[in-house]
Design an enzyme around this catalytic site. Sequence first.
Site, PDB file in Angstrom:
ATOM      1  N   ASP A   1      -9.405   2.777   2.745  1.00  0.00           N
ATOM      2  CA  ASP A   1      -9.238   2.096   4.044  1.00  0.00           C
ATOM      3  C   ASP A   1      -9.643   3.004   5.204  1.00  0.00           C
ATOM      4  O   ASP A   1     -10.239   2.546   6.186  1.00  0.00           O
ATOM      5  CB  ASP A   1      -7.771   1.673   4.249  1.00  0.00           C
ATOM      6  CG  ASP A   1      -7.467   0.328   3.601  1.00  0.00           C
ATOM      7  OD1 ASP A   1      -8.407  -0.452   3.340  1.00  0.00           O
ATOM      8  OD2 ASP A   1      -6.271   0.059   3.353  1.00  0.00           O
TER       9      ASP A   1
ATOM     10  N   LYS B   1       0.805  -1.239   0.000  1.00  0.00           N
ATOM     11  CA  LYS B   1       0.000   0.000   0.000  1.00  0.00           C
ATOM     12  C   LYS B   1       0.833   1.283   0.000  1.00  0.00           C
ATOM     13  O   LYS B   1       0.386   2.298  -0.506  1.00  0.00           O
ATOM     14  CB  LYS B   1      -0.956   0.002   1.202  1.00  0.00           C
ATOM     15  CG  LYS B   1      -2.073  -1.004   1.024  1.00  0.00           C
ATOM     16  CD  LYS B   1      -2.990  -1.084   2.218  1.00  0.00           C
ATOM     17  CE  LYS B   1      -4.003  -2.184   1.947  1.00  0.00           C
ATOM     18  NZ  LYS B   1      -5.074  -2.254   2.904  1.00  0.00           N
TER      19      LYS B   1
HETATM   20  P1  NAP Z   1       1.985  -4.023   5.669  1.00  0.00           P
HETATM   21  O1  NAP Z   1       2.059  -2.664   5.073  1.00  0.00           O
HETATM   22  O2  NAP Z   1       2.799  -5.109   5.106  1.00  0.00           O
HETATM   23  O3  NAP Z   1       2.306  -3.869   7.245  1.00  0.00           O
HETATM   24  C1  NAP Z   1       2.418  -5.025   8.042  1.00  0.00           C
HETATM   25  C2  NAP Z   1       2.539  -4.623   9.499  1.00  0.00           C
HETATM   26  O4  NAP Z   1       2.588  -5.827  10.301  1.00  0.00           O
HETATM   27  C3  NAP Z   1       3.830  -3.847   9.811  1.00  0.00           C
HETATM   28  O5  NAP Z   1       3.577  -2.948  10.864  1.00  0.00           O
HETATM   29  C4  NAP Z   1       4.768  -4.982  10.261  1.00  0.00           C
HETATM   30  O6  NAP Z   1       5.824  -4.549  11.095  1.00  0.00           O
HETATM   31  C5  NAP Z   1       3.808  -5.837  11.056  1.00  0.00           C
HETATM   32  N1  NAP Z   1       4.283  -7.215  11.193  1.00  0.00           N
HETATM   33  C6  NAP Z   1       4.396  -8.140  10.210  1.00  0.00           C
HETATM   34  N2  NAP Z   1       4.855  -9.306  10.720  1.00  0.00           N
HETATM   35  C7  NAP Z   1       5.052  -9.086  12.055  1.00  0.00           C
HETATM   36  C8  NAP Z   1       5.530  -9.895  13.112  1.00  0.00           C
HETATM   37  N3  NAP Z   1       5.918 -11.153  12.900  1.00  0.00           N
HETATM   38  N4  NAP Z   1       5.609  -9.365  14.350  1.00  0.00           N
HETATM   39  C9  NAP Z   1       5.212  -8.079  14.575  1.00  0.00           C
HETATM   40  N5  NAP Z   1       4.757  -7.255  13.601  1.00  0.00           N
HETATM   41  C10 NAP Z   1       4.678  -7.762  12.354  1.00  0.00           C
HETATM   42  O7  NAP Z   1       0.479  -4.579   5.636  1.00  0.00           O
HETATM   43  P2  NAP Z   1      -0.898  -3.747   5.760  1.00  0.00           P
HETATM   44  O8  NAP Z   1      -1.432  -3.521   4.409  1.00  0.00           O
HETATM   45  O9  NAP Z   1      -0.657  -2.608   6.659  1.00  0.00           O
HETATM   46  O10 NAP Z   1      -1.869  -4.841   6.448  1.00  0.00           O
HETATM   47  C11 NAP Z   1      -1.715  -5.198   7.806  1.00  0.00           C
HETATM   48  C12 NAP Z   1      -2.859  -6.120   8.239  1.00  0.00           C
HETATM   49  O11 NAP Z   1      -4.102  -5.415   8.219  1.00  0.00           O
HETATM   50  C13 NAP Z   1      -3.035  -7.341   7.337  1.00  0.00           C
HETATM   51  O12 NAP Z   1      -3.321  -8.460   8.143  1.00  0.00           O
HETATM   52  C14 NAP Z   1      -4.240  -6.970   6.493  1.00  0.00           C
HETATM   53  O13 NAP Z   1      -4.956  -8.110   6.043  1.00  0.00           O
HETATM   54  C15 NAP Z   1      -5.054  -6.154   7.476  1.00  0.00           C
HETATM   55  N6  NAP Z   1      -5.940  -5.201   6.786  1.00  0.00           N
HETATM   56  C16 NAP Z   1      -7.300  -5.354   6.888  1.00  0.00           C
HETATM   57  C17 NAP Z   1      -8.152  -4.464   6.264  1.00  0.00           C
HETATM   58  C18 NAP Z   1      -9.633  -4.611   6.370  1.00  0.00           C
HETATM   59  O14 NAP Z   1     -10.338  -4.034   5.548  1.00  0.00           O
HETATM   60  N7  NAP Z   1     -10.149  -5.320   7.356  1.00  0.00           N
HETATM   61  C19 NAP Z   1      -7.623  -3.407   5.515  1.00  0.00           C
HETATM   62  C20 NAP Z   1      -6.243  -3.258   5.451  1.00  0.00           C
HETATM   63  C21 NAP Z   1      -5.407  -4.174   6.083  1.00  0.00           C
HETATM   64  P3  NAP Z   1       7.246  -4.120  10.455  1.00  0.00           P
HETATM   65  O15 NAP Z   1       7.092  -2.682  10.029  1.00  0.00           O
HETATM   66  O16 NAP Z   1       8.201  -4.306  11.561  1.00  0.00           O
HETATM   67  O17 NAP Z   1       7.517  -5.035   9.277  1.00  0.00           O
END
Ligand code: NAP
Length: 284
Positions: free
Chosen positions: A102, A66
């Site tokens: 979002d 994103k």
């Molecule tokens: P992203 O940009 O890849 O960010 C991932 C986040 O998770 C980062 O803060 C990352 O930390 C953290 N993370 C990943 N693995 C981790 C671990 N093992 N331990 C601790 N922190 C960890 O992804 P995103 O687009 O923001 O999405 C994040 C989540 O929100 C996903 O599960 C997605 O499905 C969900 N989501 C849901 C909706 C909805 O409509 N319900 C909308 C958007 C997103 P680092 O910075 O340290 O890598």
Amino acid sequence: MTQIVALIGHPLQHSISPVFQQAAFDYCQLNVRYEKWGTKMSHLKTTVDRLRQSSILGANVTIPHKEAVVPLLDELDELAARIGAVNTVVNRGGRLVGYNTDAHGFMMALRQEGGFEPRGKDVFLMGAGGAARSVGFALAEAGVKRLTIANRTPERAEGLAGSIRSKTGPDIEISTLTWEELESGKALLSSDLLVNCTSMGMKHGPMESNTPMGAGSIPKAALVYDLIYNPIETPLLREAKKAGAGVLGGLAMLVYQGAASFEIWVARKAPVDMMFEQARKSLS
Ligand code: NAP
């Protein structure tokens, strides 16, 4: 000619967007196919360039792209530019325009399903990726009193805190907490709302059975909002229930953000109730 809307992300096994988006296109008798385009970071530019083809209507962009997609687009809508994250792309005659739905989806779900008004509240945000950016900005613009951000990579939490600070007034107290403090069980007693924007607990992800915090750190009077929608009950939401806190999963946000994307692609009202029904059915 059939037009295509692509879902760009990695991994995509957990995603149910294709189910309810395709159902919405079919219901509205639109000749559109919603396709999963699983894309690793190293292939993001090539995949985004494919969106310029005339058969492509647009795309949804999901984990982990994103933020990375932003410089690959030709234009950004004003909200997406302010937030610095895009989850919806429209192909306007070969020019790619990025939007953020979002933030809207998050707020709609928080108010409608969670019955929570964020103005004046103390909020704890876990994560600093694309989703956390949208959530952090949405909460700041909704007038929260205090925002605390924790992320595994601390520089990203500091960066997000700084960029929200620079675009909002001095009335909001914004600070960060280290991931170690969180993992060591630091209680967040003053928090009214705790939001998980990490992928920890997401089905098919490497941390599927993990939670960023246990019941001992969760205030009983708080609402715990996990953006993850698959599974419906995440490990964090189980801990929140143990603590006696309120819970809200990510399904409603998913549908509200998806309905807003649908309206941007086809310029007509989305069949939201039907999208909810399809989304719930696909997870039951
Ligand atoms: P992203 O940009 O890849 O960010 C991932 C986040 O998770 C980062 O803060 C990352 O930390 C953290 N993370 C990943 N693995 C981790 C671990 N093992 N331990 C601790 N922190 C960890 O992804 P995103 O687009 O923001 O999405 C994040 C989540 O929100 C996903 O599960 C997605 O499905 C969900 N989501 C849901 C909706 C909805 O409509 N319900 C909308 C958007 C997103 P680092 O910075 O340290 O890598």
